[in-house]
Scaffold this motif. Structure first.
Motif, PDB file in Angstrom:
ATOM      1  N   PHE B  50      42.855  46.153  34.650  1.00  0.00           N
ATOM      2  CA  PHE B  50      41.657  46.985  34.406  1.00  0.00           C
ATOM      3  C   PHE B  50      41.588  47.396  32.933  1.00  0.00           C
ATOM      4  N   GLU B  51      42.714  47.812  32.417  1.00  0.00           N
ATOM      5  CA  GLU B  51      42.716  48.311  31.041  1.00  0.00           C
ATOM      6  C   GLU B  51      42.435  47.185  30.036  1.00  0.00           C
ATOM      7  N   LEU B  52      43.072  46.047  30.228  1.00  0.00           N
ATOM      8  CA  LEU B  52      42.891  44.935  29.298  1.00  0.00           C
ATOM      9  C   LEU B  52      41.470  44.376  29.384  1.00  0.00           C
ATOM     10  N   THR B  53      40.903  44.402  30.583  1.00  0.00           N
ATOM     11  CA  THR B  53      39.536  43.908  30.749  1.00  0.00           C
ATOM     12  C   THR B  53      38.561  44.833  30.023  1.00  0.00           C
ATOM     13  N   ARG B  54      38.829  46.136  30.116  1.00  0.00           N
ATOM     14  CA  ARG B  54      37.992  47.083  29.381  1.00  0.00           C
ATOM     15  C   ARG B  54      38.077  46.806  27.882  1.00  0.00           C
ATOM     16  N   ARG B  55      39.289  46.550  27.420  1.00  0.00           N
ATOM     17  CA  ARG B  55      39.471  46.364  25.986  1.00  0.00           C
ATOM     18  C   ARG B  55      38.879  45.030  25.496  1.00  0.00           C
ATOM     19  N   PHE B  56      39.222  43.939  26.199  1.00  0.00           N
ATOM     20  CA  PHE B  56      38.847  42.619  25.668  1.00  0.00           C
ATOM     21  C   PHE B  56      37.458  42.166  26.105  1.00  0.00           C
ATOM     22  N   ASP B  57      37.064  42.530  27.305  1.00  0.00           N
ATOM     23  CA  ASP B  57      35.768  42.063  27.794  1.00  0.00           C
ATOM     24  C   ASP B  57      34.701  43.152  27.709  1.00  0.00           C
ATOM     25  N   THR B  59      34.009  45.686  29.309  1.00  0.00           N
ATOM     26  CA  THR B  59      33.304  45.959  30.558  1.00  0.00           C
ATOM     27  C   THR B  59      34.217  46.735  31.501  1.00  0.00           C
ATOM     28  N   ASP B  60      33.625  47.710  32.179  1.00  0.00           N
ATOM     29  CA  ASP B  60      34.398  48.556  33.064  1.00  0.00           C
ATOM     30  C   ASP B  60      34.355  47.993  34.476  1.00  0.00           C
ATOM     31  N   VAL B  61      35.361  47.250  34.804  1.00  0.00           N
ATOM     32  CA  VAL B  61      35.415  46.596  36.099  1.00  0.00           C
ATOM     33  C   VAL B  61      36.014  47.565  37.111  1.00  0.00           C
ATOM     34  N   THR B  62      35.371  47.697  38.266  1.00  0.00           N
ATOM     35  CA  THR B  62      35.921  48.603  39.269  1.00  0.00           C
ATOM     36  C   THR B  62      36.616  47.842  40.397  1.00  0.00           C
ATOM     37  N   THR B  63      36.081  46.655  40.720  1.00  0.00           N
ATOM     38  CA  THR B  63      36.810  45.811  41.667  1.00  0.00           C
ATOM     39  C   THR B  63      37.002  44.458  41.015  1.00  0.00           C
ATOM     40  N   LEU B  64      38.172  43.907  41.156  1.00  0.00           N
ATOM     41  CA  LEU B  64      38.468  42.641  40.495  1.00  0.00           C
ATOM     42  C   LEU B  64      37.835  41.468  41.243  1.00  0.00           C
ATOM     43  N   ARG B  65      37.833  41.548  42.554  1.00  0.00           N
ATOM     44  CA  ARG B  65      37.407  40.375  43.321  1.00  0.00           C
ATOM     45  C   ARG B  65      35.901  40.374  43.556  1.00  0.00           C
ATOM     46  N   PHE B  66      35.296  39.204  43.388  1.00  0.00           N
ATOM     47  CA  PHE B  66      33.893  39.045  43.753  1.00  0.00           C
ATOM     48  C   PHE B  66      33.781  39.066  45.268  1.00  0.00           C
ATOM     49  N   THR B  67      32.747  39.754  45.762  1.00  0.00           N
ATOM     50  CA  THR B  67      32.559  39.803  47.211  1.00  0.00           C
ATOM     51  C   THR B  67      31.804  38.558  47.687  1.00  0.00           C
ATOM     52  N   GLU B  68      31.895  38.317  48.970  1.00  0.00           N
ATOM     53  CA  GLU B  68      31.136  37.216  49.576  1.00  0.00           C
ATOM     54  C   GLU B  68      29.647  37.366  49.269  1.00  0.00           C
ATOM     55  N   ALA B  69      29.171  38.614  49.331  1.00  0.00           N
ATOM     56  CA  ALA B  69      27.741  38.868  49.093  1.00  0.00           C
ATOM     57  C   ALA B  69      27.352  38.486  47.663  1.00  0.00           C
ATOM     58  N   GLU B  70      28.183  38.871  46.704  1.00  0.00           N
ATOM     59  CA  GLU B  70      27.892  38.515  45.313  1.00  0.00           C
ATOM     60  C   GLU B  70      27.859  37.001  45.127  1.00  0.00           C
ATOM     61  N   GLY B 164      30.088  42.375  31.112  1.00  0.00           N
ATOM     62  CA  GLY B 164      29.605  42.474  32.483  1.00  0.00           C
ATOM     63  C   GLY B 164      28.762  41.280  32.920  1.00  0.00           C
ATOM     64  N   GLU B 165      28.600  40.314  32.001  1.00  0.00           N
ATOM     65  CA  GLU B 165      27.722  39.187  32.320  1.00  0.00           C
ATOM     66  C   GLU B 165      28.404  38.179  33.255  1.00  0.00           C
ATOM     67  N   VAL B 166      27.661  37.786  34.281  1.00  0.00           N
ATOM     68  CA  VAL B 166      28.178  36.820  35.255  1.00  0.00           C
ATOM     69  C   VAL B 166      27.252  35.609  35.271  1.00  0.00           C
ATOM     70  N   ASN B 167      27.838  34.424  35.232  1.00  0.00           N
ATOM     71  CA  ASN B 167      27.024  33.205  35.297  1.00  0.00           C
ATOM     72  C   ASN B 167      26.889  32.775  36.762  1.00  0.00           C
ATOM     73  N   PRO B 168      25.700  32.898  37.341  1.00  0.00           N
ATOM     74  CA  PRO B 168      25.545  32.541  38.760  1.00  0.00           C
ATOM     75  C   PRO B 168      25.884  31.076  39.039  1.00  0.00           C
ATOM     76  N   LEU B 169      25.669  30.216  38.049  1.00  0.00           N
ATOM     77  CA  LEU B 169      26.006  28.801  38.234  1.00  0.00           C
ATOM     78  C   LEU B 169      27.498  28.613  38.476  1.00  0.00           C
ATOM     79  N   ILE B 182      37.638  34.614  44.075  1.00  0.00           N
ATOM     80  CA  ILE B 182      37.203  34.637  42.675  1.00  0.00           C
ATOM     81  C   ILE B 182      37.429  36.042  42.111  1.00  0.00           C
ATOM     82  N   TYR B 183      38.042  36.113  40.936  1.00  0.00           N
ATOM     83  CA  TYR B 183      38.334  37.392  40.300  1.00  0.00           C
ATOM     84  C   TYR B 183      37.710  37.466  38.908  1.00  0.00           C
ATOM     85  N   ARG B 184      37.158  38.643  38.557  1.00  0.00           N
ATOM     86  CA  ARG B 184      36.558  38.825  37.237  1.00  0.00           C
ATOM     87  C   ARG B 184      37.611  39.318  36.246  1.00  0.00           C
TER      88      ARG B 184
END
Lengths: 426, 426
Positions: B50-57, B59-70, B164-169, B182-184
């Motif tokens: 979480f901390e490294l993602t905030r720093r490098f990307d 973006t404030d990620v709250t859950t690492l895994r993409f859900t089935e719905a996403e 926070g950008e996600v490529n739907p493709l 899948i993990y962000r």
């Protein structure tokens, strides 16, 4: 005393997990020393090799390369029965590896696209053979023969000669296997010389073979600049035995791995507590008989005897350990093999000790250690080859699939990719 | 201006050799930073991610895994024709890779020794997919499909979502290819998480996929502890063209590689000076048309046009360059292919631009760069499998070959090896 575990114990799962995770690889950090050696050899070439050989191998080498005369003289120093044994090994290992030559592929699909791949040998390969105590002719055969079967045109061997000592068996094995050049240099300096080349040693494309911590670290640092085989750790064997197995045979099997290295590992899994006890006793007797210092330490520190309620429990334990060598001293090894997913090489039945495979069974004895059988394989002919794929579109095929390629290229934000397709679609 | 060389020049050999040796890979030393990231993830797990993602990307990620719905929502964000193109690509890449499933071997030799090998899939695999500008669905397909064809039971993907950008493709490609989780998360921290595991991301056995310098260094540092695919450098293409080739098509081919990266490389070899001049002009025109910043820099710094007296000179130049991509825009590509030893993938004839292979020709687009085609191959189904060899001696076979094994074991100073044989010889 080796570890004793029983799957009947309440804390078995936790203790087994700890056992699986326990590393045996030493964490000596030689990376700075190795970087220095690599830089030195890269810059000063042969001069660095002479100096480093004097320092590390305590020997004043005047010429790096072994002469033809030295190599052929080695043959005469070997007793005839030993020579014959080495020749049989070379012949059997060669025959097995010939069967590994991979097939090319060339086919046209329904869309009219021709695609496939072609295998070809790596041009120049170097094999590293340790010197001193662990200078083994079998190492030479197991690395050099698959390379030559693959069609490698120039096969170079380097081996250190600590204190000036040369093992004639290693030289004879090299000539049997078809090694083209042999140099008396070892350590990280040999790996650097093979990678960058010196005035005497022309560089190679890929390096295989075992070595000490310095050799392994040099390979890791140069991985990518040159091809390398794999990271190899200390050796291990897992023996699965049923009540019909012979404790004296099992003891020798366990110690044949333990004698390799103080951090080697030998493990017995059996469903028979009596066999476990008799084997433990037989191991101690064999240790006394052989006066085997290294094996004694390895067995005491890393050995294990695991008793299970039923051999049905074995496959899960085997997969967790993913052993380099798996010996199945049981009545139906084939059925057990069918249930195992991770192992480097399997030795089936009461009459197939691992030592047969180490020398002349046929399969390669260079195998993934330290649970790496989960994701890697033993050395094979394909490790000395590379595969070139190809694609050939007819005009019709191109017209059929081109638009989709252009669409994807645009979506990926790669307009020149798209242009290379749309211009041809005309 | 790209380099211009002619094999008629007196100093051609020297200049070509310099060109071959010139590295394009940046020597940024990120090893200390990467060691720190790895240690942090190993120790603190998810908290570090979480901390490294905030720093490098950023973006404030709250859950690492993409859900089935996403993941299933991604499909609806893609235009139907693009979806169809991606589906065609997945289908064609799958069909090609199914043909790569390796064969097992099981045979008894003249001595009565049964030996062979069995292939099996790696259990858990992670694929790394870059985020941001180089976030490509084709990367997903080319890594995930061979893994699933191999039979990988758990296929995990990690990809950063900078800002926070996600490529739907990328998400849709993952679901098409059968990715299981899948993990962000990206960078060295993703590689460390896949290697050691965290509370959220269970560890894997092998990691494949491209990445920046941090990802590459993390893979290098963890190589051996986890399986990794290969060291990948900047991309390159070598186009060989004869007088019948179309300069506008060639220009697009050259730029389709140059647009990947400022340090990508595009090279033209032709026997026709007029074609060379017209292609150079066409490249400039296309650069203006596309307003292609990256391609312009790559072409100016690393591009090259090499004129030869005859295409007979080409094979030696190709082998020296050992290109990742080799496009043969010539009348008889098959004859030229037969004379080439080192190339990652070959695109045959006027109507097979590399872009077809990048997306949906069938063969994998993950290929050895930086002259590594001399010793390595593109990604394939076998990279997601491992081979277990086996040996099975009948009593007769053992009696026949055992003594030679014991003799060799004694000569190597390994008495327990010898004992494991002699005790069975009885």
């Amino acid at each position: 005393m080796p570890l004793e575990l029983s799957s009947a114990d309440a804390d078995f799962a936790a203790r087994f997990a700890t056992f699986v995770e326990a590393g045996r690889e030493t964490a000596t950090d030689v990376s700075a020393a190795v970087s220095g050696i690599i830089a030195d050899v890269r810059q000063r070439g042969d001069a660095a090799l002479f100096e480093l050989t004097r320092r590390f191998d305590r020997t004043d080498v005047t010429t790096l390369r072994f002469t033809e005369a030295e190599i052929s003289a080695a043959k005469d120093q070997i007793e005839p029965d030993l020579r014959a044994a080495l020749e049989l090994a070379a012949e059997r290992v060669r025959a097995f590896h010939v069967g590994q030559l991979p097939a090319d592929h060339d086919a046209v699909d329904a869309a009219g696209v021709r695609a496939g791949w072609r295998w070809s040998a790596i041009d120049d390969v170097g094999i590293y053979v340790p010197g001193g105590l662990a200078s083994y002719p079998s190492t030479v055969l197991m690395n050099a023969i698959p390379a030559k079967v693959a069609g490698v045109r120039r096969l170079v061997m380097t081996t250190p000669t600590p204190g000036g000592e040369v093992n004639p068996l290693v030289l004879y094995a090299a000539s049997l296997a078809g090694v083209d050049e042999i140099y008396r240099v070892g350590g990280a300096q040999a790996i650097a010389a093979l990678t960058f080349g010196t005035d005497t040693i022309r560089r190679v494309d890929k390096i295989t073979g075992p070595g000490n911590a310095y050799v392994a670290e040099a390979k890791r640092q140069l991985f990518g600049r040159v091809g390398i085989d794999m990271v190899a750790g200390p050796s291990e064997i897992l023996v699965v035995a049923d009540s019909a197995a012979n404790p004296d045979w099992l003891a020798a099997d366990l110690l044949s791995q333990a004698e390799h290295d103080r951090v080697a590992q030998a493990i017995l899994i059996t469903d028979n507590a009596d066999l476990a006890a008799r084997t433990a006793k037989a191991v101690n007797a064999a240790l006394d008989e052989l006066d085997a210092d290294v094996a004694r330490e390895s067995w005491a520190r890393f050995g294990a005897i695991i008793t299970v309620g039923s051999l049905d429990e074995a496959p899960a334990l085997i997969d967790a350990l993913a052993p380099e060598h798996l010996a199945l001293s049981i009545a139906d090894p084939q059925a057990m093999f069918a249930r195992v997913r991770h192992a480097g090489s399997v030795f089936m039945g009461y009459r197939t000790p691992e030592a047969i495979g180490d020398y002349l069974g046929g399969p390669n004895h260079t195998l993934p250690t330290g649970r790496r059988a989960r994701f890697s394989s033993g050395l094979s002919v394909a490790d000395f080859m590379k595969r070139t794929t190809f694609l050939d579109c007819s005009a019709e095929a191109f017209a059929a699939i081109g638009p989709a390629a252009a669409r994807l290229a645009k979506a990926e934000g790669l307009p020149a990719h798209a242009l290379s397709v749309t211009r041809r679609l005309g």
